[in-house]
Design a protein around this motif. Structure first.
Motif, mmCIF file in Angstrom:
data_model
loop_
_atom_site.group_PDB
_atom_site.id
_atom_site.type_symbol
_atom_site.label_atom_id
_atom_site.label_comp_id
_atom_site.label_asym_id
_atom_site.label_seq_id
_atom_site.Cartn_x
_atom_site.Cartn_y
_atom_site.Cartn_z
ATOM 1 N N ARG A 268 -7.284 14.627 0.984
ATOM 2 C CA ARG A 268 -8.034 15.406 1.976
ATOM 3 C C ARG A 268 -9.156 14.603 2.622
ATOM 4 O O ARG A 268 -9.603 14.937 3.716
ATOM 5 N N ASP A 269 -9.595 13.571 1.934
ATOM 6 C CA ASP A 269 -10.648 12.710 2.486
ATOM 7 C C ASP A 269 -10.004 11.635 3.348
ATOM 8 O O ASP A 269 -9.458 10.659 2.847
ATOM 9 N N PHE A 270 -10.039 11.819 4.658
ATOM 10 C CA PHE A 270 -9.366 10.889 5.562
ATOM 11 C C PHE A 270 -10.019 9.506 5.563
ATOM 12 O O PHE A 270 -9.505 8.572 6.168
ATOM 13 N N LYS A 271 -11.154 9.371 4.867
ATOM 14 C CA LYS A 271 -11.794 8.070 4.747
ATOM 15 C C LYS A 271 -11.286 7.279 3.534
ATOM 16 O O LYS A 271 -11.633 6.108 3.375
ATOM 17 N N SER A 272 -10.466 7.921 2.691
ATOM 18 C CA SER A 272 -9.911 7.224 1.529
ATOM 19 C C SER A 272 -9.034 6.074 2.010
ATOM 20 O O SER A 272 -8.133 6.269 2.839
ATOM 21 N N SER A 273 -9.278 4.893 1.493
ATOM 22 C CA SER A 273 -8.506 3.722 1.914
ATOM 23 C C SER A 273 -7.110 3.749 1.297
ATOM 24 O O SER A 273 -6.877 4.385 0.271
ATOM 25 N N GLU A 274 -6.206 3.024 1.925
ATOM 26 C CA GLU A 274 -4.847 2.925 1.392
ATOM 27 C C GLU A 274 -4.850 2.286 0.002
ATOM 28 O O GLU A 274 -4.060 2.661 -0.870
ATOM 29 N N ASP A 275 -5.735 1.346 -0.212
ATOM 30 C CA ASP A 275 -5.812 0.689 -1.513
ATOM 31 C C ASP A 275 -6.233 1.674 -2.596
ATOM 32 O O ASP A 275 -5.646 1.707 -3.688
ATOM 33 N N VAL A 276 -7.237 2.485 -2.293
ATOM 34 C CA VAL A 276 -7.692 3.500 -3.251
ATOM 35 C C VAL A 276 -6.591 4.514 -3.536
ATOM 36 O O VAL A 276 -6.338 4.881 -4.692
ATOM 37 N N LEU A 277 -5.921 4.975 -2.497
ATOM 38 C CA LEU A 277 -4.847 5.948 -2.674
ATOM 39 C C LEU A 277 -3.716 5.369 -3.517
ATOM 40 O O LEU A 277 -3.211 6.021 -4.451
ATOM 41 N N ASN A 278 -3.309 4.163 -3.210
ATOM 42 C CA ASN A 278 -2.205 3.539 -3.934
ATOM 43 C C ASN A 278 -2.538 3.374 -5.415
ATOM 44 O O ASN A 278 -1.701 3.639 -6.292
ATOM 45 N N LYS A 279 -3.755 2.970 -5.700
ATOM 46 C CA LYS A 279 -4.164 2.774 -7.093
ATOM 47 C C LYS A 279 -4.373 4.091 -7.826
ATOM 48 O O LYS A 279 -4.390 4.115 -9.068
ATOM 49 N N SER A 280 -4.514 5.174 -7.076
ATOM 50 C CA SER A 280 -4.775 6.478 -7.688
ATOM 51 C C SER A 280 -3.505 7.260 -8.004
ATOM 52 O O SER A 280 -3.569 8.305 -8.663
ATOM 53 N N VAL A 281 -2.367 6.787 -7.532
ATOM 54 C CA VAL A 281 -1.103 7.465 -7.828
ATOM 55 C C VAL A 281 -0.770 7.283 -9.311
ATOM 56 O O VAL A 281 -0.831 6.175 -9.844
ATOM 57 N N GLU A 282 -0.410 8.370 -9.958
ATOM 58 C CA GLU A 282 -0.037 8.342 -11.368
ATOM 59 C C GLU A 282 1.484 8.376 -11.505
ATOM 60 O O GLU A 282 2.149 9.243 -10.925
ATOM 61 N N ASP A 283 2.021 7.460 -12.275
ATOM 62 C CA ASP A 283 3.445 7.426 -12.588
ATOM 63 C C ASP A 283 3.660 8.290 -13.820
ATOM 64 O O ASP A 283 3.195 7.969 -14.909
ATOM 65 N N LEU A 284 4.385 9.412 -13.653
ATOM 66 C CA LEU A 284 4.586 10.357 -14.745
ATOM 67 C C LEU A 284 5.819 10.061 -15.574
ATOM 68 O O LEU A 284 6.071 10.712 -16.585
ATOM 69 N N GLY A 285 6.617 9.087 -15.157
ATOM 70 C CA GLY A 285 7.800 8.726 -15.924
ATOM 71 C C GLY A 285 9.095 8.992 -15.172
ATOM 72 O O GLY A 285 9.091 9.273 -13.977
ATOM 73 N N LYS A 286 10.194 8.908 -15.907
ATOM 74 C CA LYS A 286 11.528 9.076 -15.330
ATOM 75 C C LYS A 286 12.138 10.395 -15.790
ATOM 76 O O LYS A 286 12.129 10.724 -16.971
ATOM 77 N N PHE A 287 12.684 11.133 -14.819
ATOM 78 C CA PHE A 287 13.238 12.449 -15.119
ATOM 79 C C PHE A 287 14.656 12.568 -14.555
ATOM 80 O O PHE A 287 15.603 12.149 -15.193
ATOM 81 N N VAL A 288 14.794 13.130 -13.363
ATOM 82 C CA VAL A 288 16.110 13.307 -12.744
ATOM 83 C C VAL A 288 16.000 12.982 -11.252
ATOM 84 O O VAL A 288 14.905 12.859 -10.706
ATOM 85 N N THR A 289 17.146 12.848 -10.598
ATOM 86 C CA THR A 289 17.152 12.746 -9.135
ATOM 87 C C THR A 289 17.162 14.157 -8.573
ATOM 88 O O THR A 289 18.015 14.965 -8.930
ATOM 89 N N THR A 290 16.221 14.440 -7.699
ATOM 90 C CA THR A 290 16.127 15.779 -7.128
ATOM 91 C C THR A 290 15.843 15.691 -5.645
ATOM 92 O O THR A 290 15.340 14.681 -5.155
ATOM 93 N N ASP A 291 16.179 16.747 -4.933
ATOM 94 C CA ASP A 291 15.819 16.866 -3.526
ATOM 95 C C ASP A 291 14.468 17.578 -3.459
ATOM 96 O O ASP A 291 13.431 16.956 -3.371
ATOM 97 N N GLY A 292 14.459 18.906 -3.561
ATOM 98 C CA GLY A 292 13.196 19.635 -3.567
ATOM 99 C C GLY A 292 12.656 19.831 -4.966
ATOM 100 O O GLY A 292 13.294 19.470 -5.971
#
Length: 375
Positions: A268-292
């Motif tokens: 929501r903060d349009f001032k957040s840099s791409e670097d900050v956003l990329n580093k803030s993504v959490e990898d939750l693991g591997k599950f299944v292939t899904t559409d929605g």
């Protein structure tokens, strides 16, 4: 109590705390899957002619379905199901688009429909006919008031947000904070839309986390799915879901089994840099292939396993359970909606049976159907 006992208790307490925490962005957590209980699928709607992708159910159990303009055999784009029949929604004019016409105020290629908690239907028009480039800058999102069936707002996007190669796919709406989030399933990325003033931004477009894993062999037919030209099907960020408290946005590429999330206050903060956003993504693991995918009010996440023709539930502690499996009915379970009486509505688009993957010949098992299951 001696020192040895204190250490043992400390380790046990730390383990108990950690077992309830989501994994970080570097996690490769192995998930426990419980055998299916095979809940009952109830047919809600069937269309023997046109391929559908999305479904949405309102608080008073009105059902809406959308049809993308992917194949030449196409008619209406959004319908309401009334007495089992497809009625163009919100009217026939919005559903009357033909190639060559102006698509600014007509549906061109509607990819998804979603209802919110305030009584509105949101319609995502990617405007990419046949999954091609955006038609005449006509990509848009409509907000329709279900109380009077009137269009309340049309959100359009600047070229630097939704350019000709962006395919806006699915949407989730946070009315509390005044934002909506859409996936770009073509080149990858998340579109953040301020629904109060219409401002928008494309984020994570260059991140590897929104791209499908090139090493994953996506095989909904038992063998890796290939297009007519022999290239493998690779679909980037597609499924998207908001936690019930609107604090996290979950997303994933379609053609691999990875699942990610990011805090929405950063988006929501349009001032957040791409670097900050990329580093803030959490990898939750591997599950299944899904559409929605979609959350219920308790924080359980529902996805469709495209390769096993099933629906799975992921609990807040990331345990996965298959709730129903059906090779005949769940043919590419596509999109989801949850009713107030706790039914999960499921659209089935049969994408793996499209002529794109079978030398130009349709392999559809018509009719196309929408089901629901009690959750």
């Amino acid at each position: 109590m001696n020192l040895k006992k204190i250490v043992i208790l400390g380790v046990a307490l730390l383990s108990l705390i950690n077992c309830n925490k989501p994994s970080n962005r570097h996690s490769t957590r192995a998930n426990t899957e419980v055998s299916p209980k095979n809940a009952q699928l109830e047919e809600v709607f069937a269309d023997g002619t046109y391929q559908l992708t999305g479904v949405a159910v309102s608080k008073d159990n009105r059902v809406f379905v959308n049809y993308p303009y992917w194949l030449d055999n196409h008619s209406y784009s959004v319908i309401e199901v009334k007495n089992g029949k497809a009625v163009p929604y919100p009217n026939a004019e919005w559903n009357s688009f033909r190639k060559g016409e102006d698509g600014q105020n007509k549906f061109v290629t509607v990819q998804s429909v979603v209802t919110d908690d305030k009584g509105f239907l949101w319609v995502v028009d990617a405007a990419g006919i046949g999954l091609g480039k955006v038609y005449q800058h006509s990509a848009k999102v409509l907000k329709i008031n279900l109380a009077n069936n009137k269009i309340e707002n049309i959100y359009r996007f600047p070229e630097n947000v939704v350019g000709e190669d962006v395919y806006i796919n699915d949407i989730r709406v946070d009315n509390e904070n005044g934002f909506a989030y859409l996936t770009n399933s073509n080149t990858g990325g998340i579109v953040v839309l301020n629904i109060k003033n219409g401002e928008s931004k494309l984020v994570l477009a260059n991140s590897t986390l929104v791209k499908s894993d090139a090493n994953y062999h996506f095989s909904p037919l038992g063998t890796e799915l290939k297009k007519v030209d022999g290239s493998l099907l690779k679909v980037n960020s597609d499924g998207i879901a908001l936690t019930p408290d609107n604090q996290y946005l979950y997303f994933k590429p379609l053609t691999d089994n990875k699942l990610y999330r990011i805090k929405t206050d950063l988006l929501r903060d349009f001032k957040s840099s791409e670097d900050v956003l990329n580093k803030s993504v959490e990898d939750l693991g591997k599950f299944v292939t899904t559409d929605g995918m979609i959350f219920d009010k308790k924080g359980n996440l529902y996805l469709g396993d495209l390769e096993k023709s099933s629906i799975v539930k992921i609990t807040p502690d990331l345990k996965m359970t298959t709730i129903v499996q059906d090779n005949e009915k769940l043919i590419w379970p596509d999109s989801y909606s949850i009713s107030d009486d706790e039914y999960l509505y499921i659209s089935n688009s049969q994408i793996q049976l499209m002529p794109w993957f079978h030398d130009g010949k349709e392999q559809f098992k018509k009719p196309f159907k929408v089901f629901r299951v009690k959750i």
